[in-house]
Design an enzyme around this catalytic site. Sequence first.
Site, mmCIF file in Angstrom:
data_model
loop_
_atom_site.group_PDB
_atom_site.id
_atom_site.type_symbol
_atom_site.label_atom_id
_atom_site.label_comp_id
_atom_site.label_asym_id
_atom_site.label_seq_id
_atom_site.Cartn_x
_atom_site.Cartn_y
_atom_site.Cartn_z
ATOM 1 N N ARG A 290 46.135 71.781 31.461
ATOM 2 C CA ARG A 290 45.079 72.230 32.383
ATOM 3 C C ARG A 290 44.616 71.062 33.260
ATOM 4 N NH1 ARG A 290 42.024 74.140 28.862
ATOM 5 N NH2 ARG A 290 42.574 76.330 29.103
ATOM 6 N N TYR B 139 46.008 52.545 40.349
ATOM 7 C CA TYR B 139 46.383 51.194 40.757
ATOM 8 C C TYR B 139 46.994 51.314 42.153
ATOM 9 C CZ TYR B 139 48.385 46.520 39.950
ATOM 10 O OH TYR B 139 48.733 45.199 40.035
ATOM 11 N N ARG C 25 39.456 39.245 48.687
ATOM 12 C CA ARG C 25 40.807 39.560 49.225
ATOM 13 C C ARG C 25 41.399 40.630 48.317
ATOM 14 N NH1 ARG C 25 45.123 40.342 46.937
ATOM 15 N NH2 ARG C 25 45.974 38.355 46.291
ATOM 16 N N LYS D 239 43.082 47.235 36.902
ATOM 17 C CA LYS D 239 43.858 46.245 36.115
ATOM 18 C C LYS D 239 43.584 46.440 34.632
ATOM 19 C CE LYS D 239 45.616 43.621 39.544
ATOM 20 N NZ LYS D 239 46.976 43.129 39.736
ATOM 21 N N GLU E 113 40.993 37.706 39.764
ATOM 22 C CA GLU E 113 41.761 38.671 40.552
ATOM 23 C C GLU E 113 41.270 38.717 41.993
ATOM 24 O OE1 GLU E 113 44.327 40.495 39.008
ATOM 25 O OE2 GLU E 113 44.832 40.844 41.113
ATOM 26 N N ASP E 114 42.177 38.619 42.903
ATOM 27 C CA ASP E 114 41.916 38.875 44.321
ATOM 28 C C ASP E 114 40.747 38.069 44.886
ATOM 29 O OD1 ASP E 114 44.063 40.485 44.035
ATOM 30 O OD2 ASP E 114 43.098 42.351 44.614
ATOM 31 N N ASP F 125 45.710 35.923 38.198
ATOM 32 C CA ASP F 125 46.775 36.918 38.242
ATOM 33 C C ASP F 125 47.612 36.802 39.517
ATOM 34 O OD1 ASP F 125 48.182 39.270 37.512
ATOM 35 O OD2 ASP F 125 46.857 40.470 38.772
ATOM 36 N N ASP F 126 46.962 36.566 40.650
ATOM 37 C CA ASP F 126 47.699 36.546 41.920
ATOM 38 C C ASP F 126 48.603 35.328 42.040
ATOM 39 O OD1 ASP F 126 46.500 38.954 43.236
ATOM 40 O OD2 ASP F 126 44.704 37.824 42.703
ATOM 41 N N ASN G 34 50.772 44.523 49.085
ATOM 42 C CA ASN G 34 50.133 45.775 48.668
ATOM 43 C C ASN G 34 48.942 46.077 49.573
ATOM 44 O OD1 ASN G 34 51.745 46.133 46.326
ATOM 45 N ND2 ASN G 34 50.583 44.508 45.342
ATOM 46 N N ASN H 60 55.630 43.870 40.709
ATOM 47 C CA ASN H 60 54.157 43.822 40.687
ATOM 48 C C ASN H 60 53.716 43.144 39.407
ATOM 49 O OD1 ASN H 60 51.340 44.775 40.187
ATOM 50 N ND2 ASN H 60 51.704 45.737 42.157
HETATM 51 N N1 LIG Z 1 53.358 42.361 44.282
HETATM 52 C C1 LIG Z 1 52.408 41.728 43.635
HETATM 53 O O1 LIG Z 1 52.351 41.686 42.399
HETATM 54 C C2 LIG Z 1 51.370 41.016 44.427
HETATM 55 C C3 LIG Z 1 51.245 41.210 45.767
HETATM 56 N N2 LIG Z 1 50.278 40.544 46.461
HETATM 57 C C4 LIG Z 1 50.141 40.881 47.855
HETATM 58 O O2 LIG Z 1 50.498 39.794 48.648
HETATM 59 C C5 LIG Z 1 49.765 39.841 49.856
HETATM 60 C C6 LIG Z 1 49.213 38.462 50.130
HETATM 61 O O3 LIG Z 1 48.312 38.087 49.121
HETATM 62 P P1 LIG Z 1 47.744 36.587 49.082
HETATM 63 O O4 LIG Z 1 48.863 35.625 49.018
HETATM 64 O O5 LIG Z 1 46.759 36.480 48.020
HETATM 65 O O6 LIG Z 1 47.031 36.568 50.493
HETATM 66 P P2 LIG Z 1 46.687 35.365 51.378
HETATM 67 O O7 LIG Z 1 45.740 35.839 52.392
HETATM 68 O O8 LIG Z 1 46.331 34.212 50.512
HETATM 69 O O9 LIG Z 1 48.076 35.003 52.103
HETATM 70 C C7 LIG Z 1 48.663 35.718 53.133
HETATM 71 C C8 LIG Z 1 49.687 34.825 53.793
HETATM 72 O O10 LIG Z 1 50.381 35.581 54.756
HETATM 73 C C9 LIG Z 1 50.364 34.867 55.975
HETATM 74 N N3 LIG Z 1 50.394 35.749 57.129
HETATM 75 C C10 LIG Z 1 49.423 36.575 57.560
HETATM 76 N N4 LIG Z 1 49.790 37.143 58.718
HETATM 77 C C11 LIG Z 1 51.014 36.635 59.000
HETATM 78 C C12 LIG Z 1 51.902 36.779 60.091
HETATM 79 N N5 LIG Z 1 51.598 37.545 61.132
HETATM 80 N N6 LIG Z 1 53.093 36.103 60.058
HETATM 81 C C13 LIG Z 1 53.380 35.311 59.035
HETATM 82 N N7 LIG Z 1 52.572 35.113 57.986
HETATM 83 C C14 LIG Z 1 51.403 35.768 57.990
HETATM 84 C C15 LIG Z 1 49.083 34.066 55.964
HETATM 85 O O11 LIG Z 1 49.196 33.010 56.908
HETATM 86 P P3 LIG Z 1 48.011 31.929 57.154
HETATM 87 O O12 LIG Z 1 48.055 31.076 55.914
HETATM 88 O O13 LIG Z 1 48.459 31.212 58.362
HETATM 89 O O14 LIG Z 1 46.755 32.694 57.293
HETATM 90 C C16 LIG Z 1 49.060 33.622 54.510
HETATM 91 O O15 LIG Z 1 49.855 32.485 54.341
HETATM 92 C C17 LIG Z 1 48.705 40.931 49.674
HETATM 93 O O16 LIG Z 1 49.113 42.094 50.355
HETATM 94 C C18 LIG Z 1 48.707 41.197 48.205
HETATM 95 O O17 LIG Z 1 48.424 42.540 47.917
HETATM 96 C C19 LIG Z 1 49.463 39.626 45.882
HETATM 97 C C20 LIG Z 1 49.535 39.400 44.548
HETATM 98 C C21 LIG Z 1 50.456 40.131 43.705
HETATM 99 C C1 LIG Z 2 49.118 43.282 42.701
HETATM 100 C C2 LIG Z 2 48.047 42.382 43.063
HETATM 101 O O1 LIG Z 2 47.488 41.702 42.224
HETATM 102 C C3 LIG Z 2 47.674 42.267 44.437
HETATM 103 O O2 LIG Z 2 48.279 42.897 45.300
HETATM 104 O O3 LIG Z 2 46.734 41.512 44.713
HETATM 105 MG MG LIG Z 3 45.739 40.842 42.929
#
Ligand SMILES: NC(=O)C1=CN([C@@H]2O[C@H](COP(=O)(O)OP(=O)(O)OC[C@H]3O[C@@H](n4cnc5c(N)ncnc54)[C@H](OP(=O)(O)O)[C@@H]3O)[C@@H](O)[C@H]2O)C=CC1
Ligand SMILES: CC(=O)C(=O)O
Ligand SMILES: [Mg+2]
Length: 554
Positions: free
Chosen positions: A45, A90, A144, A162, A233-234, A256-257, A403, A447
């Site tokens: 249900r 998630y 973030r 999470k 986280e984030d 975690d990231d 993501n 992920n």
């Molecule tokens: N699959 C998984 O398990 C995970 C996925 N993620 C995903 O990864 C992504 C990034 O997370 P996070 O690293 O924490 O974020 P941040 O904001 O720390 O990093 C993003 C990076 O992408 C760069 N960027 C942004 N725009 C552009 C562009 N136009 N061209 C080239 N590079 C670009 C940024 O550049 P600049 O430094 O110059 O600003 C920065 O270096 C998110 O979408 C998050 O959801 C994160 C953790 C786990």
């Molecule tokens: C999966 C994760 O931790 C993120 O996208 O930030």
């Molecule tokens: Mg995260």
Amino acid sequence: MRHRAFSDNLFPHTMSVAVQNASHIPFGFPAQVPPRFAETDHVQRCLVQLRSKSQGLEKYIFLNGLKERDPELFYNILLTNMMEIIPILYTPTVGDACTNYSHIWRRPEGLYISIEHKGRIREVLRNWPASTAARIAVVTDGSRILGLGDLGANGLPISIGKLDLYIAGAGIKPSSTVPICLDVGTDTRKYLEDPLYIGVRQSRPKPSEMDAFMEEFMSAMAEVFPQLLVQFEDFSTDNAFKYLDLFRNRYCCFNDDIQGTGAVVLSGFINAARLASAASGLPLTEHRILFLGAGSSGIGVAKQLLSFFTSMGMTVEEAKNRIYTVDSKGLVTADREGLQEHKKFFARTDYQGPPLKKLADIVEYVRPTALLGLSTLRNAFTEDVVKLMASINKRPIIFPLSNPVSLSEVDFEDAIKWTDGSVIFASGSPYKPVEYKGKVYEAGQGNNMYQFPGIGLGAILSRAKHVSDAMVDKAAIALASSLDHEERANDLVYPRLHRIREISGQVALAVIRQAQAEGLDQTIVYRSLCDSDLLDHIRAKMWKPSNVIGRVRL
Ligand SMILES: NC(=O)C1=CN([C@@H]2O[C@H](COP(=O)(O)OP(=O)(O)OC[C@H]3O[C@@H](n4cnc5c(N)ncnc54)[C@H](OP(=O)(O)O)[C@@H]3O)[C@@H](O)[C@H]2O)C=CC1
Ligand SMILES: CC(=O)C(=O)O
Ligand SMILES: [Mg+2]
């Protein structure tokens, strides 16, 4: 006094008691289930009710209500329908829940620690029921959330999501989980101007104020929750690195990231490299890995790969040489002015030409074997980039890891089509299988949900003093080794989701063994157990919801 002042922070998301909502029944009158209820399948249900909703966010709200009414039924349904339910609780749907949280909010379901609580954080934390039972807190400051930016106090659902994965994926007891959102303000004007916004209506504090707040918070957490593991986280990039460095040797915590993502992507890369090598003969140590995104996750993964390559016998310089990073300004080079601290280590010193900005030009220059996206940049892996990867490699490794799915660097179907099916693919958010030229292809999900439940379980059971880098390394290797025969035969790089508890058990075992090797464990009795006995013990410790079929809570 204390209770009156902070009583609205008291309701844990997992501990709500299902109470009959008897608006048409006189108070005190015992509510009745319909006469033939027990003969019907209430789980079915609930699933019918869930599936009748067309929007992800409606499904999220429905599941949230079910968790409040009957947590055991909720977890039962989650455990038996993971492929369907995890993408709602998630990524990707939790992203919608966060962006809209102030509007969909219904009841307290976590702990908000506000900047206004500064100086009395301990008192607020002490309001949490059964603090000695608490084992794992997921803490975000909302700065973030996934790739969606600064969502402020709307970030709480990511902590809740999470922790639901900890419960479903590693059998952590719901009553020992603590979802926390640090409500320190937001720099997102839209929220500050939203009359329904649930957080403090101010911009984020300056770094010195935030640092003092975090110091007080972490010290209060250790005092009030003496057996707690904290998962950051984030947090935005600078704070993610800063607070991990600041606290990792003082408290039991991990990010975690940075670390969870590092481990999960390394694991997928090891399996992808094996598949690529079967096609091209390329040894593992000859790969060139290009990261689009040099933030907390990009650099976290790069460091994890470096650690793996050095463990394979390469020098740090040789390993670093295999890795290229790209940010919003293009290929990251050491001669760039004002380069942020976290980008310096992997900045290239061997490129002398004019700045390389276009991804296609960078791919042409680097000729990578693997292209990893952690950039938040939707469709950044364009057709020309993907086709270039396929022209360089018999089996290009392409992981769009951002993501939620709306920010994925490339969709699965396009990646299959543009590489004529040769791509080895994993994405941060789930994709449905794709049929191409009569063959069905499955996307891997790269992920951190495959790692953090097992890392947490291992750290909790061993009562680890800290989470070391080597524990995370071992978690990645355990995940990489966990593919079964069928998964290998189907060229998967990650195990299937329904095996997540089994996988988390293996990851936890590896984490405990490494904690023991470093003397970080405090459950000395585990040392005398052989691997299979310890694995049995880990599995026996996993919480399971009771069988609720045909029953309703009143
Ligand atoms: N699959 C998984 O398990 C995970 C996925 N993620 C995903 O990864 C992504 C990034 O997370 P996070 O690293 O924490 O974020 P941040 O904001 O720390 O990093 C993003 C990076 O992408 C760069 N960027 C942004 N725009 C552009 C562009 N136009 N061209 C080239 N590079 C670009 C940024 O550049 P600049 O430094 O110059 O600003 C920065 O270096 C998110 O979408 C998050 O959801 C994160 C953790 C786990
Ligand atoms: C999966 C994760 O931790 C993120 O996208 O930030
Ligand atoms: Mg995260």
